[in-house]
Design an enzyme around this catalytic site. Structure first.
Site, PDB file in Angstrom:
ATOM      1  N   LYS A  26       0.833  -1.201   0.000  1.00 17.50           N
ATOM      2  CA  LYS A  26       0.000   0.000   0.000  1.00 17.50           C
ATOM      3  C   LYS A  26       0.870   1.255   0.000  1.00 17.50           C
ATOM      4  CE  LYS A  26      -3.798  -0.286   2.301  1.00 17.50           C
ATOM      5  NZ  LYS A  26      -4.402  -0.614   3.583  1.00 17.50           N
ATOM      6  N   ARG A  96      -3.428   2.759   8.596  1.00 16.40           N
ATOM      7  CA  ARG A  96      -3.806   1.532   7.872  1.00 16.40           C
ATOM      8  C   ARG A  96      -2.613   0.613   7.666  1.00 16.40           C
ATOM      9  NH1 ARG A  96      -7.726   2.556   3.137  1.00 16.40           N
ATOM     10  NH2 ARG A  96      -6.008   3.529   2.015  1.00 16.40           N
ATOM     11  N   GLY A 105      -8.264  -7.312   4.011  1.00 12.78           N
ATOM     12  CA  GLY A 105      -9.120  -7.443   5.195  1.00 12.78           C
ATOM     13  C   GLY A 105      -8.506  -8.229   6.343  1.00 12.78           C
ATOM     14  N   MET A 107      -5.753  -7.496   8.129  1.00 15.32           N
ATOM     15  CA  MET A 107      -5.183  -6.720   9.235  1.00 15.32           C
ATOM     16  C   MET A 107      -6.016  -5.465   9.486  1.00 15.32           C
ATOM     17  SD  MET A 107      -1.191  -7.264   8.705  1.00 15.32           S
ATOM     18  CE  MET A 107      -1.294  -6.776   7.037  1.00 15.32           C
ATOM     19  N   ARG A 352      -3.758  -1.254  -6.071  1.00 16.89           N
ATOM     20  CA  ARG A 352      -2.985  -2.494  -5.958  1.00 16.89           C
ATOM     21  C   ARG A 352      -3.417  -3.405  -7.105  1.00 16.89           C
ATOM     22  NH1 ARG A 352      -6.123  -4.703  -0.554  1.00 16.89           N
ATOM     23  NH2 ARG A 352      -8.171  -4.639  -1.437  1.00 16.89           N
ATOM     24  N   HIS A 468     -16.254  -8.249   1.523  1.00 18.81           N
ATOM     25  CA  HIS A 468     -15.245  -9.179   2.021  1.00 18.81           C
ATOM     26  C   HIS A 468     -15.462 -10.569   1.440  1.00 18.81           C
ATOM     27  CE1 HIS A 468     -13.621 -12.077   4.949  1.00 18.81           C
ATOM     28  NE2 HIS A 468     -12.609 -11.224   4.985  1.00 18.81           N
ATOM     29  N   SER A 777      11.679 -43.840 -11.036  1.00 15.73           N
ATOM     30  CA  SER A 777      10.598 -42.880 -10.810  1.00 15.73           C
ATOM     31  C   SER A 777      10.552 -42.615  -9.309  1.00 15.73           C
ATOM     32  CB  SER A 777       9.270 -43.469 -11.290  1.00 15.73           C
ATOM     33  OG  SER A 777       8.235 -42.605 -10.941  1.00 15.73           O
ATOM     34  N   CYS A 843       6.666 -39.401  -9.431  1.00 12.65           N
ATOM     35  CA  CYS A 843       5.241 -39.714  -9.510  1.00 12.65           C
ATOM     36  C   CYS A 843       4.528 -39.585  -8.164  1.00 12.65           C
ATOM     37  CB  CYS A 843       5.028 -41.106 -10.084  1.00 12.65           C
ATOM     38  SG  CYS A 843       5.712 -42.389  -9.038  1.00 12.65           S
ATOM     39  N   TYR A 863      10.529 -35.992 -16.571  1.00  6.55           N
ATOM     40  CA  TYR A 863       9.106 -35.689 -16.467  1.00  6.55           C
ATOM     41  C   TYR A 863       8.649 -35.623 -15.008  1.00  6.55           C
ATOM     42  CZ  TYR A 863       8.358 -40.630 -15.366  1.00  6.55           C
ATOM     43  OH  TYR A 863       8.389 -41.859 -14.763  1.00  6.55           O
TER      44      TYR A 863
HETATM   45  C1  PEP Z   1       4.886 -42.726  -3.777  1.00  6.97           C
HETATM   46  O1  PEP Z   1       5.172 -43.408  -2.793  1.00  6.97           O
HETATM   47  O2  PEP Z   1       5.299 -41.586  -3.954  1.00  6.97           O
HETATM   48  C2  PEP Z   1       3.993 -43.276  -4.811  1.00  6.97           C
HETATM   49  C3  PEP Z   1       3.751 -42.599  -5.902  1.00  6.97           C
HETATM   50  O3  PEP Z   1       3.393 -44.456  -4.527  1.00  6.97           O
HETATM   51  P1  PEP Z   1       2.096 -44.609  -3.609  1.00  6.97           P
HETATM   52  O4  PEP Z   1       1.594 -43.256  -3.317  1.00  6.97           O
HETATM   53  O5  PEP Z   1       1.146 -45.423  -4.407  1.00  6.97           O
HETATM   54  O6  PEP Z   1       2.653 -45.342  -2.435  1.00  6.97           O
END
Ligand code: PEP
Ligand code: MG
Length: 885
Positions: A26, A96, A105, A107, A352, A468, A777, A843, A863
């Site tokens: 601000k 303010r 909102g 603070m 802002r 709000h 992975s 993953c 990936y």
């Molecule tokens: C993990 O452990 O990160 C995974 C992808 O396998 P899960 O969540 O199925 O144990």
């Protein structure tokens, strides 16, 4: 730069490097507006450094600091030609908050400071307006008592409401100077009762109280919750802006308003805002009076009967419009502006970057590129990847039958259904029990932030598009319908009424934040698609990123969704999820409970065609893209029959007594199943399970080949490996089945075999494991669990304590922790050294978290894989990671 205070006009501003860090958002923007020559009331900023000093100094302001504040105040006095506490021409100020990033909102703010029993008369004299002076004084007592003295606001509101009832009027503006005078007396009485002291008459004491209160509000529950939700560090602290008051409540040629340079709900390039005649700022935001629109156009669209500012104050409107254009060009972004008109003169109080819905954020970014105000790169960097998920949320299925029971303002888009609750605590309680709720309030206040977060949607009966509820819901991505005067809420009885019916707490309603409809019951929804501006932005993002984005999916529906959202492969197909289908679970139970290999083989035979069919469908949808199939992972007990009926079914199918089944269940019981008989350990004990799964994969592949589908190369993944021998045995098993299926069909197939890295030992022994793996992975869910030794299923119970005590900045199951990150780096280096061609991905759930994606991109993984609805989030986050490098 170590000046702790900066006047908005100070030349020293040039020397400040990170001006926002220092003056807060601000303060920095007020300075900027002054530089642009815009009409800003004189003032100065107390920097965030003072807030840090305040906390180091036991929440006290030193005498030196107080002296300096007085000096700065003298500068304002000179500029405004008024004097603080003066009995002829008193200067009133606003105090303010203003943190580095806007926390709307969250603070505290205090207006009209400097009024007391004497100065109020001086103000009345000076302005020849006793009503205005008394109205300002009662506002000040109300605000100060609430913010600084900690007296609940409703004590005062109730007094006003009762008085209005007795007088038989509806609006505050219907009260005259004598009415306010009486109320001021009553207010002071409340203060005396509650604090055992008189309301402070010394203006410097008032100022000190106000500044301290703003600093203290940095550590208020609501500010802390907001910081946690938005990952704002607690060390930052807030700045305080002290500014000469301008008045929107002096009469009918005065007003106050909030305006956006573009429409924050849909992103349209049109001025969008609201104002109130004869009012002060908090009246607009608090929703105590439903405001009027700024433009004629908005008035027309909403068929409002009240006049727009364009009509009532045309001159100020034209000037405001001009200023909005200047601000948007200067900041190269949509602005959210607060203004006041005092006796027809326009004053700018704040600008802002405006909070906006995810949809409008995308539209605005794409439009700003079209208007050549920003580049494509900037557009991609401007969107918060996490916010995209809300764009993918279902919208109401217009074909389904709906029973509309009321309408309000379409404050934040999206559809949500849930049980009606009337308090934030109840919303939070039910959320803990995995129940969806719609929080229904007359109006929300910052105290409701936890409930708004817990609820699926928010409905209010008062307040406009900038109330709000509306602002916070948009920021959070929660659907919201605000200001529905068609509903009448009774907190005590826990009901709301429309003209024709009554809705009780616990009843299910649906709100449509895109149209403002309130609907009785649950309504079916439809899946949105990526098109228009969203698709344009995603295409720009794709050009900037290197990291591939895969998905975690095991059903054809999820796979299709993920493909539609741009997934470039499957990074994790959890085959055990395919076992829960009603048709299959009995065979799975037979397999687990069989005591002999033959019986198990028999059960597996029944499962084989199901798995094969699933794989064919998934391979078909993936149309040549890579698919990582993980062999069975979880502990077997997850599949065991739990109730009597299930036990009976298995008993009949297996020709075993229920007693025998129960004793087999007891045998399989594990004290610590997450570290038990799971992952490749199952493959070692029961190779026939993995053999069946491999056969299903290869036979599916052969089917695809025969039917000339675009071929995928399956990546067969072995879970929970910790040693070289494990992966070697498992790889031999896969190769053996592949060979068999190829020979039986006389068709060659390509496939890869790899492993998950989800145990610290696997990361450390990655060189040996990589000898037998085509890919790694990172299963960061288990890797986090096993690195910390914290159960991923139970951590929720104590994680908050860890975050409160600053042991964790953030839940390590959401964002990859440094230590887990180091293990990933070790595995990556060792794996690559052993096998240059090794493919690397992640993953765990972290694969959909922007910060973790940034880490993966820096490390050079191939990936990330995430759930289907996170795919667009990951695409954008990966592009941002690349652009920031
Ligand atoms: C993990 O452990 O990160 C995974 C992808 O396998 P899960 O969540 O199925 O144990
Ligand atoms: Mg795992």
């Amino acid at each position: 730069m170590n000046k702790l205070f900066i006047n908005f006009k100070s030349k020293e501003i040039k020397k400040i490097k990170n001006i926002k860090n220092y003056l807060g958002g601000k303060g920095a923007n007020l300075v900027e507006m002054v530089k642009l020559g815009l009409p800003v009331p004189p003032g100065f900023t107390i920097s965030t450094k003072v807030c840090q000093i305040f906390y180091k100094n036991n929440k006290n302001l030193s005498t030196k600091i107080l002296k300096d504040i007085k000096k700065e105040l003298q500068v304002i006095e000179k500029e405004s030609k008024k004097k603080f506490g003066d009995l002829k021409n008193p200067l009133l100020i606003s105090v303010r908050s203003g943190a580095r990033v806007s926390m709307p909102g969250m603070m505290d703010t205090i207006l009209n400071l400097g009024l007391n029993d004497q100065t109020v008369l001086a103000l009345a004299n000076k302005t020849s307006n006793m009503r205005f002076a008394k109205d300002s004084y009662r506002r000040f007592i109300q605000m100060y008592s609430n913010v600084v003295l900690g007296i609940e606001g409703y004590y005062f509101e109730e007094l006003i409401e009762n008085f209005k009832l007795t007088k038989g009027v509806l609006l505050d503006t219907d009260l005259d100077e004598n009415d306010w005078d009486g109320l001021i007396r009553d207010f002071k009485e409340v203060v005396k009762n509650k604090t055992k002291k008189d309301f402070p008459q010394n203006v410097f004491e008032q100022l000190l109280g106000a500044i301290s209160a703003v600093f203290l509000s940095w550590e208020s529950k609501r500010a802390k919750t907001y910081r946690k939700l938005n990952q704002i560090p607690s060390e930052w602290g807030t700045a305080v802006n002290v500014q000469s008051m301008v008045f929107g409540n002096m009469g009918s040629d005065c007003a106050t308003g909030v305006v956006f340079t573009r429409n924050p709900a849909n992103g349209k390039n049109e001025i969008y805002g609201e104002y109130l005649i004869n009012a002060q700022g908090e009246d607009v935001v608090a929703g105590t009076r439903t405001p009027q629109y700024i433009t004629k156009e908005a008035n027309k669209n909403s068929s409002s009967k009240k006049q727009s500012m364009e009509e009532t104050m045309p001159k100020a409107f034209i000037q405001l419009k001009k200023i909005l254009r200047i601000l948007e060009k200067h900041y190269r972004d949509m602005q959210d502006v607060e203004f006041t008109i005092e006796k027809s003169k326009l004053w700018m109080l704040q600008t802002r970057s405006g909070k906006r819905t995810s949809r409008s954020a995308v539209k605005i970014a794409v439009d700003l590129v079209k208007e050549k105000l920003i580049t494509k790169k900037e557009a991609v960097l401007r969107i918060n990847p996490n916010s995209l998920e809300t764009l993918l949320h279902p919208t109401l299925d217009e074909k389904s039958e709906i029973n509309v029971i009321g309408k309000g303002l379409p404050a934040s888009p999206g559809a949500a259904s849930g049980k009606v609750v009337f308090s934030s605590d109840e919303a939070e309680r039910l959320n803990g029990m995995m129940q969806d709720t719609i929080l229904v309030r007359i109006e929300t206040s910052p105290e409701d932030i936890h409930g708004m977060h817990a609820a699926k949607g928010i409905l209010t009966s008062r307040g406009g598009m900038t109330s709000h509820a509306a602002v916070v819901a948009r920021g959070m991505g929660r659907p919201c319908v605000s200001g529905s005067s068609e509903i009448n809420i009774n907190y005590e009885e826990k009901i709301f009424k429309t003209s024709s019916l009554e809705v009780k707490e616990g009843d299910i309603i649906t709100i449509d934040g895109s149209t403002g409809r309130i609907i009785l019951g649950e309504v079916s929804t439809v899946k949105p698609e990526i098109s228009g501006d969203f698709s344009k932005l995603m295409n720009w993002a794709d050009k900037f990123r290197k990291l591939k984005i895969r998905t975690n999916a095991e059903t054809p529906m999820d796979t299709k969704t993920a493909r539609d959202f741009g997934a470039e492969g499957i990074g994790l197909c959890r085959t055990e999820h395919m076992f829960f289908d009603e048709e299959r679970i009995l065979s799975v139970r037979e397999m687990i409970l069989s005591k002999t290999k033959e019986k198990r083989a028999n059960a597996l035979k029944k499962l084989l065609p199901h798995q094969k069919k699933d794989f064919i469908e998934i391979f078909k949808i993936m149309n040549g893209l890579p698919v990582t199939v993980r062999l069975l992972d979880p502990p077997l007990h997850e599949f065991l029959p739990k109730n009597e009926k299930e036990i009976n079914d298995v008993s009949n199918a297996l020709d075993l007594s229920t007693k025998e089944i129960q004793s087999r269940i007891a045998e399989l019981h594990e004290h610590n199943p997450m570290l038990g008989h799971r992952g490749c350990r199952l493959g070692i004990s029961f190779p026939e399970i993995y053999e069946m799964q491999c056969r299903a994969i290869f036979e599916a592949l052969i089917y695809c080949k025969k039917n000339k589908f675009k071929l995928i190369i399956p990546e067969i993944m072995i879970p929970l490996v910790s040693s070289e021998v494990e992966i070697k045995i498992m790889k031999d098993l896969v190769n053996r089945i592949a060979k068999k299926v190829q020979e039986e069909n006389k068709i060659n197939i390509n496939y890869l075999v790899g492993t998950m890295i989800e145990l610290p030992r696997a990361a450390i022994k990655a060189s040996e494991i990589a000898k037998h793996a085509d890919f790694f992975s990172f299963g960061t869910n288990d890797l986090t669990q096993t690195t910390f030794g914290i159960s991923r299923d139970d951590s929720g119970k104590f994680l908050n304590d860890y975050i409160e005590n600053k042991i964790f900045d953030i839940d390590p199951f959401i964002t990859i922790d440094e230590g887990v990150g180091e293990l990933i780096e070790i595995a990556l280096k060792k794996g690559k050294k052993q096998n240059k061609k090794i493919k690397l991905g992640i993953c765990g759930e972290h694969g959909g978290d922007p910060k973790s994606i940034n880490f993966c991109s820096k490390l050079g993984l191939n990936y990330v894989s995430c759930s289907p609805y996170r795919v667009p989030v990951a695409r954008l986050a990966a592009a941002q990671a690349q652009l920031k490098e």
